[in-house]
Design an enzyme around this catalytic site. Sequence first.
Site, short mmCIF file in Angstrom:
data_model
loop_
_atom_site.label_atom_id
_atom_site.label_comp_id
_atom_site.label_asym_id
_atom_site.label_seq_id
_atom_site.Cartn_x
_atom_site.Cartn_y
_atom_site.Cartn_z
N ALA A 68 0.92 -1.25 0.01
CA ALA A 68 0.02 0.04 -0.11
C ALA A 68 0.84 1.29 -0.09
CB ALA A 68 -0.79 -0.07 1.19
N GLY A 111 0.75 -5.04 1.04
CA GLY A 111 -0.35 -5.18 0.09
C GLY A 111 -0.25 -5.57 -1.43
N GLU A 114 -0.71 -9.12 -0.63
CA GLU A 114 -2.08 -9.70 -0.57
C GLU A 114 -2.83 -9.38 -1.73
OE1 GLU A 114 -1.98 -6.25 2.62
OE2 GLU A 114 -2.72 -7.88 4.12
N GLU A 134 4.59 -5.19 7.36
CA GLU A 134 3.87 -4.14 7.99
C GLU A 134 4.26 -3.95 9.46
OE1 GLU A 134 2.51 -6.38 6.14
OE2 GLU A 134 0.80 -5.83 4.70
C1 HXC Z 1 5.06 4.48 -1.15
C2 HXC Z 1 6.91 3.49 -1.69
C3 HXC Z 1 6.57 2.02 -1.34
C4 HXC Z 1 5.35 2.12 -0.87
C5 HXC Z 1 8.42 1.92 -2.34
N1 HXC Z 1 8.02 3.29 -2.37
N2 HXC Z 1 7.69 1.22 -1.51
N3 HXC Z 1 6.26 4.60 -1.79
N4 HXC Z 1 4.75 3.39 -0.28
N5 HXC Z 1 5.15 0.80 -0.14
C6 HXC Z 1 8.64 4.29 -3.26
C7 HXC Z 1 9.98 4.95 -2.25
O1 HXC Z 1 9.69 5.61 -1.27
C8 HXC Z 1 10.97 5.67 -3.33
O2 HXC Z 1 10.55 6.94 -3.60
C9 HXC Z 1 10.66 4.85 -4.53
O3 HXC Z 1 9.42 3.80 -4.30
C10 HXC Z 1 11.72 3.30 -4.78
O4 HXC Z 1 11.85 2.93 -3.60
P1 HXC Z 1 13.16 2.73 -2.60
O5 HXC Z 1 13.08 2.23 -1.38
O6 HXC Z 1 14.36 3.63 -3.03
O7 HXC Z 1 13.80 1.36 -3.88
P2 HXC Z 1 14.82 0.23 -2.93
O8 HXC Z 1 15.92 0.84 -2.32
O9 HXC Z 1 15.16 -0.67 -4.10
O10 HXC Z 1 14.04 -0.66 -2.09
C11 HXC Z 1 12.96 -1.52 -2.50
C12 HXC Z 1 12.00 -1.73 -1.39
C13 HXC Z 1 11.68 -0.64 -0.49
C14 HXC Z 1 12.71 -2.93 -0.24
C15 HXC Z 1 10.83 -2.59 -2.02
O11 HXC Z 1 11.05 0.33 -1.37
C16 HXC Z 1 10.58 -0.96 0.61
O12 HXC Z 1 10.92 -1.39 1.69
N6 HXC Z 1 9.38 -0.36 0.27
C17 HXC Z 1 8.25 -0.52 1.28
C18 HXC Z 1 7.89 -1.76 1.39
C19 HXC Z 1 6.80 -2.06 2.75
O13 HXC Z 1 6.83 -1.66 3.92
N7 HXC Z 1 5.34 -2.41 2.00
C20 HXC Z 1 4.42 -2.38 3.04
C21 HXC Z 1 3.55 -1.40 2.85
S1 HXC Z 1 2.34 -1.15 4.03
P3 HXC Z 1 11.44 8.05 -3.76
O14 HXC Z 1 10.46 9.27 -3.78
O15 HXC Z 1 12.22 8.05 -2.44
O16 HXC Z 1 12.02 7.94 -4.96
C22 HXC Z 1 1.27 -2.20 3.55
C23 HXC Z 1 0.00 -2.16 4.39
C24 HXC Z 1 -1.08 -2.99 3.43
O17 HXC Z 1 1.12 -2.70 2.21
C25 HXC Z 1 -2.39 -3.06 4.42
C26 HXC Z 1 -3.52 -3.31 3.87
C27 HXC Z 1 -3.60 -3.17 2.24
#
Ligand code: HXC
Length: 262
Positions: A68, A111, A114, A134
């Site tokens: 998400a 997400g 999911e 999460e």
């Molecule tokens: C918003 C996101 C994002 C996310 C990545 N980005 N994931 N933005 N929401 N979930 C953005 C980053 O901020 C960044 O933007 C760009 O995408 C590239 O990501 P990087 O982190 O620079 O890439 P990298 O170093 O290759 O790392 C990849 C990654 C990391 C390991 C996947 O991006 C990451 O940990 N993302 C979050 C994963 C996460 O926690 N997902 C769960 C979300 S909570 P900028 O602007 O800085 O370039 C969730 C709750 C669900 O899903 C609940 C119900 C639906």
Amino acid sequence: RAHTYHLINLTRPVPSVALITLNRPKALNALSSPLFDELNHVLKDVDADKEIGAVVITGSEKAFAAGADIKEMKDKQYSEVYGSNFLSHWTYITSVKKPIIAAVSGYALGGGCELALMCDIILASPTATFGQPEINLGVIPGAGGTQRLARTIGKSRTMELVLSGRNFSAAEAERWGVVSRVVGEGEGEVVKEAVALGEKIASKGKLATQAAKEAVNHAYEQTLTEGLHFERRLFHSLFATNDQKEGMAAFAEKRKPNFTHS
Ligand code: HXC
């Protein structure tokens, strides 16, 4: 009824398969509300299109979807998320009648994992990385991660993943039955395989396909006795279709069936 999408692409690699590509590359396909609105819109359209027999959802080589949209969520208050039933529109995909195949390369996190779990079949490329991280954000999965994983891979593995937030590999996903198979390496391979599978599924009678999907999904909702009863009733109901007559006649006459979806 053409519609312009900005955060997804819709193509028809073959006439019977709709290929939906999540297209927010700069955010690794983070699933924002506008993206989900577009996804739901296109799913509704393809579900109604008589020519389409299967749907493939994919992302990019680097990310199926990284979850998400954290930036969209981060300042939300309880009253807002509870009051609006935030994320309830994510479940629309589970009411689509047509089979949906997730073709996963790269990150399928939170997400994103999911979303894949809400599809009917998951094919993974060897680069696929799944996870429910999460817990690292001070929350828990909110679109089925705890429930669908527990039913698929069991309590201990689900607990380990959800409590530690660690990712799991394509090989683990295959071993545990999260994905039906891992395809060969090579760019685009997983989408190619998913489209080929979709085309095969689409060549069958659509009424039987719909009934089959409904029956399998029932396995997650009912007791075995109820599920078996439901399955048999659906099986009986297919004897009211032309496709059953055609399919069985074709077998007896040693020819290919010509299904009319009636
Ligand atoms: C918003 C996101 C994002 C996310 C990545 N980005 N994931 N933005 N929401 N979930 C953005 C980053 O901020 C960044 O933007 C760009 O995408 C590239 O990501 P990087 O982190 O620079 O890439 P990298 O170093 O290759 O790392 C990849 C990654 C990391 C390991 C996947 O991006 C990451 O940990 N993302 C979050 C994963 C996460 O926690 N997902 C769960 C979300 S909570 P900028 O602007 O800085 O370039 C969730 C709750 C669900 O899903 C609940 C119900 C639906």
